[in-house]
Design an enzyme around this catalytic site. Structure first.
Site, PDB file in Angstrom:
ATOM      1  N   HIS A  26       0.832  -1.200   0.000  1.00 18.98           N
ATOM      2  CA  HIS A  26       0.000   0.000   0.000  1.00 18.98           C
ATOM      3  C   HIS A  26       0.868   1.252   0.000  1.00 18.98           C
ATOM      4  CE1 HIS A  26      -2.805   2.885   2.232  1.00 18.98           C
ATOM      5  NE2 HIS A  26      -3.460   2.597   1.122  1.00 18.98           N
ATOM      6  N   HIS A  68      -1.387  10.824  -2.690  1.00 12.16           N
ATOM      7  CA  HIS A  68      -2.705  10.491  -2.158  1.00 12.16           C
ATOM      8  C   HIS A  68      -3.573  11.724  -1.953  1.00 12.16           C
ATOM      9  CE1 HIS A  68      -5.709   9.610   0.999  1.00 12.16           C
ATOM     10  NE2 HIS A  68      -5.785   8.437   0.412  1.00 12.16           N
TER      11      HIS A  68
END
Length: 277
Positions: A26, A68
């Site tokens: 991740h 992100h």
């Protein structure tokens, strides 16, 4: 004593002979290195991660970058908004110091390669995967809402096409919480695998009638823990399941009980250790 997860209860998936789920890093090995940096992804690859996960946003001059948040306060200590900045502006920023703010004072810290801690373009990440000495997959999430709307998915499919990865057999799959984004990807590249991310259990009854029968479903581990019926419904429906963000042995047990195909983790090395890989 470290508790071993119940891997014997995992079901065989379609990604190979192994019964264990695919371990997806991740944002790279983001527990140990600054997320979305080349250093985090190289570490994940060296640790044996089966796949890499990244989020992509479009810069003002049309480059897809692995970031992100819409703004850079958390990861680059600036008020800048990714979509309003050019790649050259982003390239001047340090995307790693926030993770280890005292590293420069540590005489025993390993010397850093500055290039590994700059903003990472999706193209550079794809090149890294393409050049690696074993098969590695990619899970690419498009972030919404964004001022560029569907242009993000169009640029993503175009970039994958440069590698021949916009068709059946691609090592890449595309994910989003946006149903519109997933429908766009399906229109642009009908054979690409897509993952409909689900952040709330009560969203699934609404999504179920409108998502494709072959779409992978990506629930969060917190929702599976709080609402175990969600996982049972997905299993009964015969859905392939990819779960985020799985970081503990208890999290992994939930996934193994459901027979999920992929676990997305900040700690890929730890997941591989628990799985005996």
């Amino acid at each position: 004593m470290r508790r071993t997860p119940r891997i014997r209860r995992a079901r065989q998936n379609d990604r190979g002979a192994s019964s264990r789920p695919q371990v997806v890093a991740h944002r790279g090995s983001s527990h140990e290195a600054a997320e979305h940096t080349l250093a985090a992804y190289v570490k994940a690859l060296d640790q044996g991660a089966d796949a890499l996960e990244c989020d992509v946003r479009l810069t003002a001059d049309g480059h897809l970058v692995c970031v992100h948040d819409r703004d850079l306060r958390r990861t680059a200590s600036t008020q800048g908004i990714v979509s309003t900045m050019n790649l050259a502006e982003l390239d001047e920023l340090d995307f790693a110091s926030w993770k280890s703010p005292w590293s420069e004072l540590d005489d025993e810290a390993p010397e850093r390669n500055p290039q590994e801690y700059k903003v990472l373009t999706l193209r550079k990440l794809l090149e890294t995967v393409a050049d690696y000495d074993r098969h590695v997959e990619l899970a690419i999430e498009t972030k919404h809402p964004t001022r560029y709307g569907g242009l993000v998915e169009r640029r993503l499919v175009e970039t994958l096409g440069d590698f021949g990865w916009d068709r059946a057999g691609s090592p890449a799959r595309v994910m989003s919480f946006s149903l519109s984004a997933m429908n766009r990807v399906r229109r642009l590249a009908p054979d690409l695998e897509i993952v409909m991310l689900v952040d709330k259990a009560h969203h699934w009854p609404v999504l179920r009638p409108v998502v494709g029968a072959d779409w992978v479903i990506g629930p969060g581990i917190d929702e599976l823990r709080l609402h175990p019926g969600l996982g049972r419904h997905l299993v009964r429906a015969g859905r392939e399941i990819h779960v985020w963000t799985v970081n503990t042995a208890d999290d992994l047990d939930i996934c193994l009980d459901l027979g999920v195909s992929a676990v997305i983790s900040d700690r890929p090395n730890y997941m591989l250790e628990l799985l005996g890989s």
